[in-house]
Design a protein around this motif. Structure first.
Motif, PDB file in Angstrom:
ATOM      1  N   VAL A 178     -22.021  -4.438 -34.102  1.00 29.28           N
ATOM      2  CA  VAL A 178     -23.022  -5.377 -33.586  1.00 29.28           C
ATOM      3  C   VAL A 178     -23.512  -6.306 -34.698  1.00 29.28           C
ATOM      4  N   ALA A 179     -23.685  -5.784 -35.904  1.00 27.14           N
ATOM      5  CA  ALA A 179     -24.124  -6.625 -37.026  1.00 27.14           C
ATOM      6  C   ALA A 179     -23.103  -7.716 -37.323  1.00 27.14           C
ATOM      7  N   THR A 180     -21.818  -7.376 -37.239  1.00 30.30           N
ATOM      8  CA  THR A 180     -20.790  -8.405 -37.462  1.00 30.30           C
ATOM      9  C   THR A 180     -20.853  -9.464 -36.369  1.00 30.30           C
ATOM     10  N   ARG A 181     -21.107  -9.027 -35.135  1.00 27.73           N
ATOM     11  CA  ARG A 181     -21.197  -9.987 -34.027  1.00 27.73           C
ATOM     12  C   ARG A 181     -22.390 -10.918 -34.200  1.00 27.73           C
ATOM     13  N   LEU A 186     -12.974  -7.254 -39.078  1.00 30.18           N
ATOM     14  CA  LEU A 186     -13.700  -6.004 -39.299  1.00 30.18           C
ATOM     15  C   LEU A 186     -14.187  -5.429 -37.967  1.00 30.18           C
ATOM     16  N   ALA A 187     -14.732  -6.287 -37.103  1.00 28.52           N
ATOM     17  CA  ALA A 187     -15.205  -5.813 -35.801  1.00 28.52           C
ATOM     18  C   ALA A 187     -14.065  -5.214 -34.992  1.00 28.52           C
ATOM     19  N   GLY A 188     -12.888  -5.831 -35.084  1.00 24.95           N
ATOM     20  CA  GLY A 188     -11.726  -5.302 -34.380  1.00 24.95           C
ATOM     21  C   GLY A 188     -11.335  -3.925 -34.872  1.00 24.95           C
ATOM     22  N   VAL A 204      -9.803   1.210 -44.007  1.00 24.60           N
ATOM     23  CA  VAL A 204     -10.323  -0.161 -43.922  1.00 24.60           C
ATOM     24  C   VAL A 204     -11.530  -0.318 -44.839  1.00 24.60           C
ATOM     25  N   LEU A 205     -12.448   0.657 -44.811  1.00 23.82           N
ATOM     26  CA  LEU A 205     -13.656   0.571 -45.631  1.00 23.82           C
ATOM     27  C   LEU A 205     -13.353   0.706 -47.123  1.00 23.82           C
TER      28      LEU A 205
END
Length: 504
Positions: free
Chosen positions: A253-256, A284-286, A339-340
């Motif tokens: 949500v933060a990325t959005r 990142l959201a994906g 990813v992180l």
């Protein structure tokens, strides 16, 4: 292997009077003397003390029953999450990963050594159950690096740590007794914070803590919103790694929110700079959402299945659903951690830091927020209005489904634009935010129904191929059609009553 626990404790200044008798406080029946323990802890941080700035502590400690590496994250006043790893010469990888979003490529170095003579007592009830540990710590601090290197400090403090599964209100009772005896709460939240403060050079001690200036321009407000999303991503990183509830969704949500701010406020922040960052945030959201959509569908179908009478459940439907839900889950957790840990992700964090430190402001950024920001929100609302009206006019079917999905995405963007505008525009923006959230949820239910029907068709095909009945899947499909139709019928009336956008 790291162990985790939630630490609830309070610290107090100690004078020559020592510790008052705590027998009879709450359910305390006995105070058991546990003797004196010698503790020796070295605290680590970066050269700019980024961990200390965010109240995160990393130490290697010997002595006592929990010798080893300790990493602590603040949760709330008096509350921290502590992750403990066995004693070793080097920082365990499991702990290093949890501070990577803060530390990045910076070197960790010893900054403070604390040696404590801990006079420990156990407060127990009549059944011998431990209620809290109380210690009187005589502390010696040595500054090993940074401002004040070579400095020393000494003090004595009382520490009260709540035992597991004990009501935190017990600490209030202990504090009441301590205050009655003249003991006062410590001004420092931790031993490390006190050591850093007391060993700081005189000029550092005279510095007043910087407070964020109140937003004045449109650019100030937009940057405050973007900064909050950057902070959320960084702060949620350890929680995602620890697989805490809702942490992945919250980071997504933060990325959005940030992507939405970049797009909506393109007249404030230069999109030639922010568009490439939006692409990386979308990536990142994906990655964060690899399992999320299937989890949502599985929960929806499982709930719908539970609402059916048993006589209408034909075949191994629940087993088929579980198999389908888990089909692509294998290895996804390891993939997310990868990813992180990736260079691409850490570069994105560096890029966000650089953006916040030196924002690509356009001319409108200097404008009055009530004009610049209001205009952006009104524009987003007008576009959404067109999308909703076009969707309503379409006949039921695939085209309307797509149109409502586009309207949902625009409602989300309008919501985030209004959310960013609320500190500047006040109640009208807050009302629009609430209205857009309701619309987003309504249209989200419709989109979930569309996706659930696709999943049910897939499940029915798998069942048919395995020689199983498909009746139940068809029944659930029909119920989803009815649910979607009910939402579509509700949209016109909802939209007519949601005219808050005109008041922004």
């Amino acid at each position: 292997m790291a162990d985790e626990k939630r630490e609830i404790e309070r610290k107090y200044e100690s004078d020559d009077s020592g510790l008052p008798d705590l027998t009879g406080v709450g359910k305390v029946a006995t105070v058991l003397d546990q003797g004196v323990v010698e503790l020796d802890a070295t605290y680590y941080d970066t050269a700019d003390e980024c961990l200390a700035r965010h109240a995160i502590t990393l130490r290697r400690r010997t002595g006592g029953s929990d010798a080893g590496w300790h990493l602590k994250f603040p949760v709330a006043p008096d509350v921290r999450d502590e992750i403990h790893a066995p004693l070793s010469d080097t920082l365990p990888r499991s702990l290093a990963a949890l501070i990577r979003s803060r530390v990045r490529d910076a070197e960790l170095r010893p900054v403070v050594r604390l040696r404590s003579a801990r006079d420990l007592r156990h407060l127990v009830d009549a059944d011998g159950r431990l209620l809290a540990e109380v210690s009187v710590d005589e502390v010696t601090a040595d500054r090993l690096a940074g401002p004040g290197e070579g400095g020393k400090a000494q003090w004595t403090e009382i520490e009260v740590e709540l035992a597991d599964d004990v009501d935190p209100a017990f600490l209030d009772k202990v504090e009441k007794r301590l205050r009655k005896a003249g003991v006062r709460p410590s001004a420092s939240p931790s031993k490390l914070a006190r050591a850093l403060a007391e060993t700081a050079p005189p000029e550092k001690k005279r510095e007043q803590p910087k407070t964020a200036a109140e937003p004045e321009t449109a650019g100030d407000h937009v940057l405050a919103y973007v900064r909050a999303q950057r902070d959320a991503i960084v702060e949620l990183d350890p929680a995602v790694r620890r697989d805490e509830y809702d942490s992945v969704h919250s980071m997504r949500v933060a990325t959005r929110r940030m992507r939405s701010a970049f797009r909506s406020y393109g007249k404030v922040l230069d999109r030639t700079v922010t568009d490439p960052i939006r692409d990386e945030l979308k990536w990142l959201a994906g990655e964060l959402g690899v399992d999320r959509d299937r989890e949502v569908l599985t929960e929806r179908i499982t709930t719908a299945l539970g609402d059916l009478p048993r006589t209408l459940v034909s075949g191994p439907v629940r087993t088929r659903l579980r198999t389908w839900a888990n089909a692509r889950r294998g290895g996804s957790r390891r993939r997310l951690i990868g990813v992180l840990d990736s260079k691409r992700y850490l570069t994105l964090l560096d890029t966000l830091d650089a953006l916040v430190a030196d924002p690509p402001l356009r001319a409108a950024a200097a404008g009055k927020p009530e004009k610049v920001i209001a205009k952006v929100v009104q524009k987003d609302y007008a576009t959404l209005s067109t999308l909703v009206e076009q969707a309503i006019e379409l006949p039921p079917g695939h085209d309307r489904d797509l149109a409502l999905h586009e309207a949902r995405k625009k409602a989300k963007r309008t919501r985030y634009a209004a959310e960013a505008a609320t500190p500047a525009l006040g109640d009208p923006a807050a009302a629009l935010t609430k209205s857009m959230k309701s619309l987003q949820n309504l249209l989200g239910d419709h989109q979930d129904s569309v996706m659930a029907r696709q999943a049910l068709l897939e499940l029915a095909a798998l069942a048919h191929a395995a020689g199983e009945g498909s009746f139940t899947y068809g029944l659930l499909y029909g119920r989803e059609e009815q649910r979607a139709a009910a939402v579509e019928a509700e949209v016109p009336g909802f939209w007519e009553s949601a005219g808050a956008g005109a008041s922004v």
